[in-house]
Design an enzyme around this catalytic site. Structure first.
Site, PDB file in Angstrom:
ATOM      1  N   ASP A 103      -5.054  -1.518   8.667  1.00  0.00           N
ATOM      2  CA  ASP A 103      -6.347  -0.841   8.750  1.00  0.00           C
ATOM      3  C   ASP A 103      -7.095  -1.313   9.995  1.00  0.00           C
ATOM      4  OD1 ASP A 103      -5.775   0.342   6.339  1.00  0.00           O
ATOM      5  OD2 ASP A 103      -6.942  -1.108   5.166  1.00  0.00           O
TER       6      ASP A 103
HETATM    7  N1  URA Z   1      -3.505  -3.380   2.679  1.00  0.00           N
HETATM    8  C1  URA Z   1      -4.710  -2.896   3.062  1.00  0.00           C
HETATM    9  O1  URA Z   1      -5.537  -2.542   2.221  1.00  0.00           O
HETATM   10  N2  URA Z   1      -4.955  -2.790   4.373  1.00  0.00           N
HETATM   11  C2  URA Z   1      -4.112  -3.167   5.328  1.00  0.00           C
HETATM   12  O2  URA Z   1      -4.415  -3.069   6.524  1.00  0.00           O
HETATM   13  C3  URA Z   1      -2.860  -3.694   4.943  1.00  0.00           C
HETATM   14  C4  URA Z   1      -2.580  -3.773   3.600  1.00  0.00           C
END
Ligand code: URA
Length: 237
Positions: A103
């Site tokens: 993310d």
């Molecule tokens: N899980 C998440 O919620 N975000 C990420 O970036 C990676 C795993």
């Protein structure tokens, strides 16, 4: 391989730039000046130089980046900065892409490569490649939450997560900080897992993928090539 293809794939510019370079007499095959862009090279037997410097051809490249927060895991975006924008110009001709997504606000280990086969293997749900994250939560976890996270939780009532591993950190009594290992990569998976146990992720950093760990010497936004050993570990993941 054609000479112009070799040179454009090793960072000497577009096919047009390379043609000019060859015309200028700067390029030699086995010490012999060449002027034809369509000359064929046997990469095993012949040596190509540009202004006397040997050209080393590599098809694939593998980088580990310590992804900083605030940057998209994508190759390009019209408005926002991407992880590929953080790479030096010298990497441009490799067409690197991130292996999966973190993310925008997540930090940590992100692999970048142009090897589609390895990327596919690492991302394939069938391969169950383990990914470990440092997770900081808004509220302390209860033992029952840990049991649930480990045995699988329903995320947004659509999907039950596969078994995961929660590791308590030695110096943590209140359990707001854990290492969580998952073997899948659903959209916002860890954030949704935390939500399933009535909690919230306030910081997320990926520490490892398969047997490859984030190099602690890499500052945020820094990257380096994988070592041969790390590459072998990933290929065996
Ligand atoms: N899980 C998440 O919620 N975000 C990420 O970036 C990676 C795993």
């Amino acid at each position: 391989m054609r000479l112009d293809k070799l040179l454009s794939h090793t960072g000497f510019g577009s096919r047009k730039d390379v043609k000019k370079l060859i015309k200028s007499g700067a390029v030699r095959i086995n010490e012999q000046a060449v002027k034809n862009s369509d000359s064929q090279i046997d990469l095993e037997m012949e040596t190509v130089t540009v202004h006397g410097e040997r050209v080393v051809y590599r098809e694939f490249i593998y980088l580990m980046m310590n992804k900083p927060p605030g940057v998209l895991s994508a190759t390009e975006d019209a408005r926002q900065k991407t992880v590929v924008d953080l790479l030096d110009e010298g990497c441009g001709h490799f067409d690197l892409f991130p292996v999966g997504r973190l993310d925008k606000d997540t930090e940590g280990l992100l692999l970048l490569t142009n090897d589609g086969v390895l990327a596919h293997q690492l991302l394939s749900p069938k391969k169950h490649v383990a990914k470990t994250y440092l997770v900081r939560l808004k509220k302390p976890l209860e033992e029952v939450d840990i049991d649930q996270l480990e045995s699988g939780v329903w995320i947004d009532e659509e999907y039950k997560t596969k078994p995961a591993k929660v590791e308590k950190l030695h110096n943590e009594n209140s359990l707001t900080e854990i290492h969580l290992t998952i073997t899948e990569g659903k959209f916002h998976q860890i954030k949704r897992m935390a939500k399933a146990v009535q909690n919230e992720v306030i910081f997320l950093k990926r520490l490892s993928m398969g047997n490859v760990k984030l190099d602690p010497m890499l500052g945020k936004g820094d990257y380096r090539e994988l070592t041969q050993k790390e590459l072998e570990l990933l290929q065996g993941s």
